[in-house]
Write a protein that holds these residues in place. Structure first.
Motif, PDB file in Angstrom:
ATOM      1  N   GLU A  27      38.700  42.667  31.650  1.00  0.00           N
ATOM      2  CA  GLU A  27      38.638  42.883  33.078  1.00  0.00           C
ATOM      3  C   GLU A  27      39.944  42.415  33.685  1.00  0.00           C
ATOM      4  O   GLU A  27      40.357  41.291  33.478  1.00  0.00           O
ATOM      5  CB  GLU A  27      37.502  42.074  33.708  1.00  0.00           C
ATOM      6  CG  GLU A  27      36.143  42.647  33.481  1.00  0.00           C
ATOM      7  CD  GLU A  27      35.098  41.901  34.299  1.00  0.00           C
ATOM      8  OE1 GLU A  27      35.335  41.665  35.495  1.00  0.00           O
ATOM      9  OE2 GLU A  27      34.078  41.564  33.732  1.00  0.00           O
ATOM     10  N   THR A  29      40.315  41.654  36.557  1.00  0.00           N
ATOM     11  CA  THR A  29      39.961  40.899  37.746  1.00  0.00           C
ATOM     12  C   THR A  29      39.396  39.531  37.409  1.00  0.00           C
ATOM     13  O   THR A  29      38.641  38.966  38.187  1.00  0.00           O
ATOM     14  CB  THR A  29      38.939  41.698  38.564  1.00  0.00           C
ATOM     15  OG1 THR A  29      37.811  41.967  37.728  1.00  0.00           O
ATOM     16  CG2 THR A  29      39.532  43.000  39.059  1.00  0.00           C
ATOM     17  N   ASP A  30      39.751  38.952  36.268  1.00  0.00           N
ATOM     18  CA  ASP A  30      39.228  37.642  35.883  1.00  0.00           C
ATOM     19  C   ASP A  30      39.626  36.547  36.858  1.00  0.00           C
ATOM     20  O   ASP A  30      38.933  35.548  36.972  1.00  0.00           O
ATOM     21  CB  ASP A  30      39.697  37.263  34.481  1.00  0.00           C
ATOM     22  CG  ASP A  30      38.975  38.034  33.397  1.00  0.00           C
ATOM     23  OD1 ASP A  30      37.922  38.628  33.691  1.00  0.00           O
ATOM     24  OD2 ASP A  30      39.473  38.045  32.262  1.00  0.00           O
ATOM     25  N   SER A  73      44.358  45.626  40.444  1.00  0.00           N
ATOM     26  CA  SER A  73      42.986  45.163  40.259  1.00  0.00           C
ATOM     27  C   SER A  73      42.009  46.081  40.984  1.00  0.00           C
ATOM     28  O   SER A  73      40.949  46.421  40.457  1.00  0.00           O
ATOM     29  CB  SER A  73      42.820  43.739  40.780  1.00  0.00           C
ATOM     30  OG  SER A  73      43.631  42.860  40.052  1.00  0.00           O
ATOM     31  N   ILE A  77      38.975  48.657  39.585  1.00  0.00           N
ATOM     32  CA  ILE A  77      37.590  48.667  40.071  1.00  0.00           C
ATOM     33  C   ILE A  77      37.166  50.079  40.476  1.00  0.00           C
ATOM     34  O   ILE A  77      36.058  50.513  40.177  1.00  0.00           O
ATOM     35  CB  ILE A  77      37.426  47.704  41.261  1.00  0.00           C
ATOM     36  CG1 ILE A  77      37.629  46.275  40.796  1.00  0.00           C
ATOM     37  CG2 ILE A  77      36.059  47.870  41.913  1.00  0.00           C
ATOM     38  CD1 ILE A  77      37.720  45.289  41.924  1.00  0.00           C
ATOM     39  N   THR A 118      33.201  45.589  37.380  1.00  0.00           N
ATOM     40  CA  THR A 118      33.122  44.170  37.712  1.00  0.00           C
ATOM     41  C   THR A 118      31.809  43.913  38.444  1.00  0.00           C
ATOM     42  O   THR A 118      31.090  44.848  38.782  1.00  0.00           O
ATOM     43  CB  THR A 118      34.324  43.716  38.571  1.00  0.00           C
ATOM     44  OG1 THR A 118      34.369  42.308  38.615  1.00  0.00           O
ATOM     45  CG2 THR A 118      34.261  44.287  39.970  1.00  0.00           C
ATOM     46  N   THR A 139      27.054  46.207  39.762  1.00  0.00           N
ATOM     47  CA  THR A 139      28.208  46.554  38.941  1.00  0.00           C
ATOM     48  C   THR A 139      28.554  48.028  39.087  1.00  0.00           C
ATOM     49  O   THR A 139      29.497  48.502  38.469  1.00  0.00           O
ATOM     50  CB  THR A 139      27.943  46.248  37.457  1.00  0.00           C
ATOM     51  OG1 THR A 139      26.777  46.952  37.047  1.00  0.00           O
ATOM     52  CG2 THR A 139      27.761  44.756  37.237  1.00  0.00           C
TER      53      THR A 139
END
Length: 149
Positions: A27, A29-30, A73, A77, A118, A139
């Motif tokens: 991911e 977007t951690d 990011s 998504i 995410t 999600t």
């Protein structure tokens, strides 16, 4: 002078490590936590406002280099949307336009749900008439339909 050199070196290393983390991770977007997403539909388009928190490293990175590096990011998504455009990114909010996400069918528009890659704590869907529905821990966007005005 030594302090300035140390700060410059720290910023360079921070920049390189965030890029490496985003590329190596499943991911991208951690370093972000998504609190809420508001999705407002208008005809075949949708307008999205995402509220998020950055971890400490992410906040330092944004303070040093600005928010434009967060755009990838949001592209991750919304990667299942063909025409996603990031309009504005702030320190805790982003605005995205999604073009042609719904299709016309008689007197209704149909939106097929798509994966967001995410977890979003809260998703509020606002229909053209002003009514809304809120989902928690999502999600993916839901399959929905709404009337033509």
């Amino acid at each position: 002078m030594k302090v300035l050199s140390f700060l410059v070196l720290l910023m360079i290393l921070s920049s390189a490590s965030l890029t490496a983390l985003a590329q190596e991770s499943d991911e991208a977007t951690d370093f972000m936590h998504f609190d809420s997403m508001v999705m407002r539909f208008d005809g075949t388009d949708a307008y999205v406002t995402v509220t998020y928190d950055l971890d400490t490293f992410g906040r330092m990175y944004v303070l040093a280099f600005g928010t434009r590096h967060l755009e990838s990011s949001f592209e991750t998504i919304f990667s299942e949307y063909e025409e996603a455009e990031v309009i504005e990114i702030g320190y805790d909010t982003a605005i995205i336009t999604l073009k042609d996400v719904s299709r016309s069918s008689g007197n209704y528009y149909l939106h097929d749900g798509r994966d967001l890659s995410t977890d979003i704590d809260s998703l509020k869907v606002i229909y053209p008439g002003g009514t809304s529905k809120t989902l928690t821990s999502v999600t993916e966007t839901p399959n929905i339909f709404y009337g033509k005005e």
